[in-house]
Design a protein around this motif. Structure first.
Motif, mmCIF file in Angstrom:
data_model
loop_
_atom_site.group_PDB
_atom_site.id
_atom_site.type_symbol
_atom_site.label_atom_id
_atom_site.label_comp_id
_atom_site.label_asym_id
_atom_site.label_seq_id
_atom_site.Cartn_x
_atom_site.Cartn_y
_atom_site.Cartn_z
ATOM 1 N N MET A 84 0.833 -1.205 0.000
ATOM 2 C CA MET A 84 0.000 0.000 0.000
ATOM 3 C C MET A 84 0.870 1.258 0.000
ATOM 4 O O MET A 84 0.563 2.237 -0.688
ATOM 5 N N TYR A 85 1.993 1.224 0.755
ATOM 6 C CA TYR A 85 2.897 2.375 0.738
ATOM 7 C C TYR A 85 3.457 2.584 -0.668
ATOM 8 O O TYR A 85 3.582 3.713 -1.133
ATOM 9 N N ALA A 86 3.798 1.458 -1.306
ATOM 10 C CA ALA A 86 4.323 1.575 -2.676
ATOM 11 C C ALA A 86 3.281 2.213 -3.590
ATOM 12 O O ALA A 86 3.581 3.092 -4.395
ATOM 13 N N THR A 87 2.013 1.759 -3.447
ATOM 14 C CA THR A 87 0.943 2.260 -4.313
ATOM 15 C C THR A 87 0.741 3.773 -4.170
ATOM 16 O O THR A 87 0.594 4.481 -5.153
ATOM 17 N N TYR A 88 0.710 4.243 -2.942
ATOM 18 C CA TYR A 88 0.377 5.662 -2.717
ATOM 19 C C TYR A 88 1.592 6.580 -2.662
ATOM 20 O O TYR A 88 1.440 7.787 -2.495
ATOM 21 N N LEU A 89 2.778 5.986 -2.795
ATOM 22 C CA LEU A 89 4.001 6.784 -2.721
ATOM 23 C C LEU A 89 4.013 8.004 -3.652
ATOM 24 O O LEU A 89 4.271 9.127 -3.197
ATOM 25 N N PRO A 90 3.660 7.838 -4.945
ATOM 26 C CA PRO A 90 3.731 8.992 -5.845
ATOM 27 C C PRO A 90 2.830 10.150 -5.395
ATOM 28 O O PRO A 90 3.149 11.303 -5.618
ATOM 29 N N LYS A 91 1.697 9.804 -4.777
ATOM 30 C CA LYS A 91 0.749 10.861 -4.405
ATOM 31 C C LYS A 91 1.035 11.459 -3.031
ATOM 32 O O LYS A 91 0.732 12.638 -2.796
ATOM 33 N N LEU A 92 1.561 10.657 -2.110
ATOM 34 C CA LEU A 92 1.605 11.104 -0.721
ATOM 35 C C LEU A 92 2.998 11.359 -0.150
ATOM 36 O O LEU A 92 3.158 12.157 0.786
ATOM 37 N N ALA A 93 4.027 10.670 -0.659
ATOM 38 C CA ALA A 93 5.350 10.718 -0.009
ATOM 39 C C ALA A 93 5.905 12.141 0.104
ATOM 40 O O ALA A 93 6.444 12.528 1.145
ATOM 41 N N MET B 256 14.135 -5.726 -3.098
ATOM 42 C CA MET B 256 14.913 -4.744 -3.867
ATOM 43 C C MET B 256 14.003 -3.740 -4.585
ATOM 44 O O MET B 256 14.307 -2.558 -4.676
ATOM 45 N N ARG B 257 12.849 -4.257 -5.116
ATOM 46 C CA ARG B 257 11.926 -3.333 -5.806
ATOM 47 C C ARG B 257 11.363 -2.286 -4.829
ATOM 48 O O ARG B 257 11.205 -1.124 -5.172
ATOM 49 N N HIS B 258 11.101 -2.714 -3.583
ATOM 50 C CA HIS B 258 10.617 -1.765 -2.581
ATOM 51 C C HIS B 258 11.712 -0.750 -2.244
ATOM 52 O O HIS B 258 11.414 0.429 -2.026
ATOM 53 N N LEU B 259 12.947 -1.227 -2.243
ATOM 54 C CA LEU B 259 14.056 -0.302 -1.943
ATOM 55 C C LEU B 259 14.201 0.745 -3.051
ATOM 56 O O LEU B 259 14.455 1.914 -2.784
ATOM 57 N N GLU B 260 13.979 0.285 -4.299
ATOM 58 C CA GLU B 260 14.024 1.257 -5.415
ATOM 59 C C GLU B 260 12.929 2.314 -5.231
ATOM 60 O O GLU B 260 13.139 3.498 -5.501
ATOM 61 N N ASN B 261 11.755 1.848 -4.763
ATOM 62 C CA ASN B 261 10.651 2.778 -4.520
ATOM 63 C C ASN B 261 10.998 3.798 -3.437
ATOM 64 O O ASN B 261 10.853 4.995 -3.628
ATOM 65 N N ILE B 262 11.425 3.267 -2.313
ATOM 66 C CA ILE B 262 11.625 4.142 -1.147
ATOM 67 C C ILE B 262 12.762 5.137 -1.401
ATOM 68 O O ILE B 262 12.780 6.238 -0.854
ATOM 69 N N GLN B 263 13.671 4.726 -2.301
ATOM 70 C CA GLN B 263 14.805 5.594 -2.633
ATOM 71 C C GLN B 263 14.363 6.892 -3.323
ATOM 72 O O GLN B 263 15.065 7.890 -3.307
ATOM 73 N N THR B 264 13.143 6.824 -3.933
ATOM 74 C CA THR B 264 12.661 8.018 -4.653
ATOM 75 C C THR B 264 12.105 9.087 -3.697
ATOM 76 O O THR B 264 11.786 10.193 -4.121
ATOM 77 N N ILE B 265 11.923 8.717 -2.413
ATOM 78 C CA ILE B 265 11.381 9.712 -1.467
ATOM 79 C C ILE B 265 12.472 10.740 -1.140
ATOM 80 O O ILE B 265 13.591 10.360 -0.805
ATOM 81 N N PRO B 266 12.147 12.024 -1.270
ATOM 82 C CA PRO B 266 13.179 13.057 -1.052
ATOM 83 C C PRO B 266 13.533 13.245 0.430
ATOM 84 O O PRO B 266 13.050 14.183 1.072
ATOM 85 N N VAL B 267 14.366 12.332 0.940
ATOM 86 C CA VAL B 267 14.923 12.509 2.299
ATOM 87 C C VAL B 267 16.445 12.626 2.148
ATOM 88 O O VAL B 267 16.976 12.389 1.059
#
Ligand SMILES: [Zn+2]
Length: 530
Positions: A449-458, A490-501
């Motif tokens: 679910m975090y992966a799904t909503y990442l583009p809209k909410l992160a 690894m795919r989740h790590l690629e996702n989370i890496q896109t969050i601007p922290v």
């Protein structure tokens, strides 16, 4: 007085004597008064009955343009010899001509008299019997009434039956009969075409009903025949009175249990052929007079259709009221009629509909407009429809009229959490309530679910989103072993890496992932490549 144009003259005894051998004449002249029993005229023939030595002999005298010719059925005559019977008959007639003519005229008169005093049916009955018995009469009848070119109507039932019995081992084809029907239609004989089409449908439905029909061939043929029957009745442009028998015919099939599988097609036919008010009222009277065999719901639906056509919406709704809850189709029909009745009645019955089908989105959607002026119910139904279908049009309609939108949102959220939790986040995203959305993700606590909503909410709350998502990735990583599993990680790590922290925060996260999974060598190797 009927005057016979024949027998204007008849030879006298002198002329008779001169016309035959004297011996024959002598014999005839000696006996005729004793042996002739009866004589009567029928047109150009005079029949004479003779009895001699206990033997019945009949003589016929013919008028051939004023000349008399005689024949006798005695043995001598048949052998080709002169016989005295003909001469005896002639002598008798010569003596009695006036009397015979008078009797003949009286007889003709009495025939006319009888004919006018006997019912047509009796006469036709007699004629019909006589036609079958007497080939001469048959020929005379056909010729006189010019019936040479009149043919028996085709017996389609017989044709269809023979088709069936001749091809027991093959598949039956109805093309021949269809072809005949098409020809009749092209020739403009729509009544005959209707007869052929109705026979095909009847035959399939009643006679070969149990035949194997994997590809639906027979059923298609029957439906095609019914549709063409309808078409022929329309094309025939018949009077209301004539059409009545077709309406009755179709109605009887649309209500007969044997035809049940084909009811919708016959009903459709009725709806099409009943084009005039008179047709409709005849149909109505059939629904009211029959009902022994008819299905009450089926009859009520027909009545509703007829009443609806007449603009009698309340009566139409009343007809369906006892049956709307039986099935969704009838209910939808009921709702469509309710929409035309006045508000108060419509709402009253629409409530019953909602109670009968509380979870049928299609029915609720159709009933929805009825509740526009019943605010609470309107909102309830909109809310239910959004929750059940996810269609945003209900959501925005609801938002527009809601008296307490945040309360409504909470209610929707809670209901969705129970039934479709993945959609509960959506409503807050749609509303731009990002923190609430992230709150609900936290409640759901699911890495996908975090992966799904990442583009809209992160981006709205990067550090919080990173921490929450990271926490679920940690847990997910530990849940299984194996290369496939690690590839998902690894795919989740690629996702989370896109969050601007900060880079530091990401590095710290990877480090802790390694520390927590030191014994998973394949994973460690993959992590080094990031
Ligand atoms: Zn004879």
């Amino acid at each position: 007085m009927t005057v016979n144009k024949h027998w204007k003259t008849f030879p006298d005894s002198k002329q008779i004597k001169a016309s035959c051998p004297s011996k024959i004449y002598a014999e005839a002249n000696g006996y005729y008064q004793d042996v002739v029993k009866d004589a009567w005229i029928s047109k150009d023939v005079i029949n004479v009955a003779i009895e001699t030595y206990g033997e019945d002999i009949s003589v016929e005298l013919r008028d051939k343009h004023g000349e008399v010719g005689g024949s006798c059925d005695c043995h001598d005559s048949k052998m080709g010899y002169w016989c005295w019977h003909v001469i005896a008959a002639m002598l008798h007639v010569a003596d009695n001509m006036d009397k015979l003519k008078e009797e003949h005229d009286i007889q003709m008169e009495s025939v006319d008299y009888f004919m006018s005093h006997v019912s047509h049916k009796k006469i036709l009955n007699f004629v019909s019997k006589q036609l079958k018995k007497d080939p001469n009469f048959y020929n005379l009848f056909v010729e006189h009434l010019r019936l040479q070119n009149v043919h028996l109507p085709r017996n389609y039932t017989r044709m269809l039956n023979s088709l069936y019995s001749n091809t027991k081992t093959q598949d039956v084809t109805f093309e021949d009969i269809f072809e005949i029907a098409r020809e009749e239609r092209n020739a403009g004989d729509h009544i005959e075409a209707a007869r052929a089409y109705s026979s095909i449908a009847e035959h399939i439905i009643t006679t070969i009903k149990d035949a194997q029909d994997d590809y639906g061939y027979y059923k298609d043929c029957a439906i095609e025949a019914i549709e063409n029957l309808t078409d022929s009745v329309i094309r025939a442009e018949m009077s209301s009175d004539t059409k009545k028998q077709y309406i009755k015919y179709v109605f009887e099939r649309a209500t007969n249990p044997v035809y049940r599988a084909y009811w919708p097609y016959y009903v459709e036919s009725l709806k099409t052929i009943c084009t005039e008010e008179e047709d409709m009222s005849h149909w109505m009277s059939l629904t009211q007079s029959n009902p022994k065999t008819g299905d009450p719901q089926q009859l009520a639906s027909m009545q509703a259709f007829i009443l609806e056509d007449a603009g009698r919406w309340d009566d139409a709704a009343d007809a369906l009221l006892p049956y709307y809850a039986n099935d969704a189709d009838t209910c939808r029909y009921f709702v469509s009629i309710l929409k035309r009745t006045d508000d108060k009645r419509a709402i009253r019955d629409a409530r019953r509909v909602v109670n009968a089908f509380p979870t049928d989105s299609q029915i609720l959607d159709e009933a929805l407009p009825i509740f526009v002026n019943a605010r609470d119910e309107y909102q309830q139904i909109l809310r239910y429809l959004f929750e059940a279908t996810g269609d945003w049009k209900y959501f925005f309609k609801l938002k527009k009229i809601s008296s307490d939108w945040s309360l409504t949102l909470d209610t929707i959220y809670n209901n969705l959490m129970a039934t479709a939790p993945e959609r509960s986040v959506q409503i807050y995203v749609k509303e731009g309530m990002h923190q609430k959305a992230i709150d609900s993700l936290e409640t759901l606590d699911n890495h996908d679910m975090y992966a799904t909503y990442l583009p809209k909410l992160a981006k709205k709350s990067p550090i919080r989103y990173f921490e929450l998502y990271g926490r679920t990735i940690q847990r997910f990583t530990k849940s299984k072993t194996g290369k496939d599993h690690y590839l998902k990680v690894m795919r989740h790590l690629e996702n989370i890496q896109t969050i601007p922290v900060s880079e530091e925060m990401f590095a710290k996260f990877i480090k802790s992932l390694k520390t927590n999974n030191t014994n998973r060598r394949i994973l460690i190797k993959m992590l080094k490549e990031i």
